[in-house]
Design a protein around this motif. Sequence first.
Motif, PDB file in Angstrom:
ATOM      1  N   ASP A  52       0.802  -1.225   0.000  1.00  0.00           N
ATOM      2  CA  ASP A  52       0.000   0.000   0.000  1.00  0.00           C
ATOM      3  C   ASP A  52       0.834   1.273   0.000  1.00  0.00           C
ATOM      4  O   ASP A  52       0.268   2.371  -0.020  1.00  0.00           O
ATOM      5  CB  ASP A  52      -0.913   0.026   1.238  1.00  0.00           C
ATOM      6  CG  ASP A  52      -1.821  -1.181   1.301  1.00  0.00           C
ATOM      7  OD1 ASP A  52      -2.240  -1.655   0.236  1.00  0.00           O
ATOM      8  OD2 ASP A  52      -2.096  -1.661   2.420  1.00  0.00           O
ATOM      9  N   TRP A  53       2.139   1.152   0.045  1.00  0.00           N
ATOM     10  CA  TRP A  53       2.993   2.340   0.142  1.00  0.00           C
ATOM     11  C   TRP A  53       4.284   2.051  -0.611  1.00  0.00           C
ATOM     12  O   TRP A  53       5.205   1.467  -0.068  1.00  0.00           O
ATOM     13  CB  TRP A  53       3.273   2.668   1.605  1.00  0.00           C
ATOM     14  CG  TRP A  53       4.045   3.934   1.790  1.00  0.00           C
ATOM     15  CD1 TRP A  53       5.362   4.057   2.108  1.00  0.00           C
ATOM     16  CD2 TRP A  53       3.550   5.275   1.650  1.00  0.00           C
ATOM     17  NE1 TRP A  53       5.731   5.372   2.189  1.00  0.00           N
ATOM     18  CE2 TRP A  53       4.630   6.150   1.915  1.00  0.00           C
ATOM     19  CE3 TRP A  53       2.307   5.812   1.338  1.00  0.00           C
ATOM     20  CZ2 TRP A  53       4.490   7.538   1.875  1.00  0.00           C
ATOM     21  CZ3 TRP A  53       2.182   7.195   1.306  1.00  0.00           C
ATOM     22  CH2 TRP A  53       3.260   8.035   1.567  1.00  0.00           C
ATOM     23  N   GLY A 107       1.304  -1.347   6.530  1.00  0.00           N
ATOM     24  CA  GLY A 107       1.049  -0.426   5.437  1.00  0.00           C
ATOM     25  C   GLY A 107       0.701   0.962   5.929  1.00  0.00           C
ATOM     26  O   GLY A 107       1.377   1.522   6.794  1.00  0.00           O
ATOM     27  N   LEU A 108      -0.380   1.526   5.421  1.00  0.00           N
ATOM     28  CA  LEU A 108      -0.777   2.884   5.764  1.00  0.00           C
ATOM     29  C   LEU A 108      -1.249   3.012   7.207  1.00  0.00           C
ATOM     30  O   LEU A 108      -1.354   4.122   7.726  1.00  0.00           O
ATOM     31  CB  LEU A 108      -1.870   3.362   4.813  1.00  0.00           C
ATOM     32  CG  LEU A 108      -1.466   3.438   3.332  1.00  0.00           C
ATOM     33  CD1 LEU A 108      -2.668   3.814   2.470  1.00  0.00           C
ATOM     34  CD2 LEU A 108      -0.334   4.422   3.126  1.00  0.00           C
ATOM     35  N   GLU A 167      -7.907  -7.720   7.083  1.00  0.00           N
ATOM     36  CA  GLU A 167      -7.454  -7.414   5.730  1.00  0.00           C
ATOM     37  C   GLU A 167      -8.635  -7.041   4.840  1.00  0.00           C
ATOM     38  O   GLU A 167      -9.659  -7.723   4.808  1.00  0.00           O
ATOM     39  CB  GLU A 167      -6.731  -8.637   5.146  1.00  0.00           C
ATOM     40  CG  GLU A 167      -6.256  -8.471   3.719  1.00  0.00           C
ATOM     41  CD  GLU A 167      -5.180  -7.399   3.587  1.00  0.00           C
ATOM     42  OE1 GLU A 167      -5.393  -6.458   2.792  1.00  0.00           O
ATOM     43  OE2 GLU A 167      -4.152  -7.503   4.269  1.00  0.00           O
ATOM     44  N   ASP A 169      -8.060  -6.056   1.376  1.00  0.00           N
ATOM     45  CA  ASP A 169      -7.661  -6.135  -0.028  1.00  0.00           C
ATOM     46  C   ASP A 169      -8.035  -7.499  -0.607  1.00  0.00           C
ATOM     47  O   ASP A 169      -7.524  -8.539  -0.162  1.00  0.00           O
ATOM     48  CB  ASP A 169      -6.154  -5.896  -0.145  1.00  0.00           C
ATOM     49  CG  ASP A 169      -5.713  -5.620  -1.572  1.00  0.00           C
ATOM     50  OD1 ASP A 169      -6.154  -6.350  -2.477  1.00  0.00           O
ATOM     51  OD2 ASP A 169      -4.905  -4.688  -1.775  1.00  0.00           O
ATOM     52  N   ARG A 224       1.571 -10.453   2.337  1.00  0.00           N
ATOM     53  CA  ARG A 224       2.201  -9.130   2.253  1.00  0.00           C
ATOM     54  C   ARG A 224       3.712  -9.226   2.464  1.00  0.00           C
ATOM     55  O   ARG A 224       4.486  -8.570   1.762  1.00  0.00           O
ATOM     56  CB  ARG A 224       1.565  -8.183   3.276  1.00  0.00           C
ATOM     57  CG  ARG A 224       0.167  -7.724   2.878  1.00  0.00           C
ATOM     58  CD  ARG A 224      -0.463  -6.807   3.923  1.00  0.00           C
ATOM     59  NE  ARG A 224      -1.737  -6.264   3.434  1.00  0.00           N
ATOM     60  CZ  ARG A 224      -1.871  -5.156   2.729  1.00  0.00           C
ATOM     61  NH1 ARG A 224      -0.795  -4.421   2.454  1.00  0.00           N
ATOM     62  NH2 ARG A 224      -3.045  -4.731   2.312  1.00  0.00           N
ATOM     63  N   GLY A 277      -5.146  -1.882  -5.573  1.00  0.00           N
ATOM     64  CA  GLY A 277      -5.910  -2.707  -4.644  1.00  0.00           C
ATOM     65  C   GLY A 277      -7.408  -2.566  -4.826  1.00  0.00           C
ATOM     66  O   GLY A 277      -7.913  -1.542  -5.280  1.00  0.00           O
TER      67      GLY A 277
END
Length: 301
Positions: free
Chosen positions: A193-194, A221-222, A231, A233, A251, A297
Amino acid sequence: MSAAAAAGTWKLGDLEVNRVGYGAMRLTGNGMMGNSDGTPTDRDAAVRLLHSAFEQGVNHVDTASFYFSPLRSANELINRALSSWHGDVVVVTKVGPARDPSGEWLHMVRPDQLRGQVEENLRRLGRDHLDVVNLRAGGPRTALIAEHFGALAELRDAGLIRHLGLSAVRPEHVAEARTIAPVVCVQNSYGLDWRRADENGLVDLCGEQGIAFVPFFAVAGLRREAAAVQEQDARVHAVARAHGATPAQVRLAWTLHRGPHVLAIPGTTDPAHLAENIAAGALRLTEEELTLLDRPGVADS
């Protein structure tokens, strides 16, 4: 082969480590910027957790003297665990930011104050030298790092530090630092995500120069320091179902697939999650799965 060695190894200078390590931030109950992440781990439980990590092959622990809460210090917990452990463990710590005794943040100390931070790490870890010290530069807020990195290079020459690295930096910081002393690792926020370190070429740059790239928040992530949530996604869920794995494992596996120079330092205080994180090093994603995860995503319905 130990579980942590399933993803292979990498050298931080002359120190060989398994690519799956452990991040100690969450041991204290506080996040990087002092955000609460729950009750601090009981000291004996923390030692047992660290010993479990070592038994599963983890020989790379990430920490910092500013990882502390009113009741716990990550460095002191690591010291306690290592004092009753007979294997080799590489401890990587960070300097630059500081917290006063009340916990208030100073985002970057002066270059002449870095020796005090290094010595504090030495005292709390109970060591006569530090394996690796990362200068945490602070990302976009920091224009130049030469004076700070030069101060650390002097401490390396004095024998207090074995190797140097960087954290929260841009590619130009790496180039600047390498004119002063070798850089063995770069530690930045990075994950599905980043991906700023992909956008600015930092991940590939590190690989080309033989520097370890060590993502933090690869699972969170964020959310960063925030506690884990379910989760969202759909891509991650699909890949996890295909492998009988957890979303966190997917991940971590995606991150490790970015290159043999990419290491993982997931943190947890849960022994079951620790074992799952370490086992992620053995998860092999297909090209189709990697392509799927590289797409934008989609929230799970």
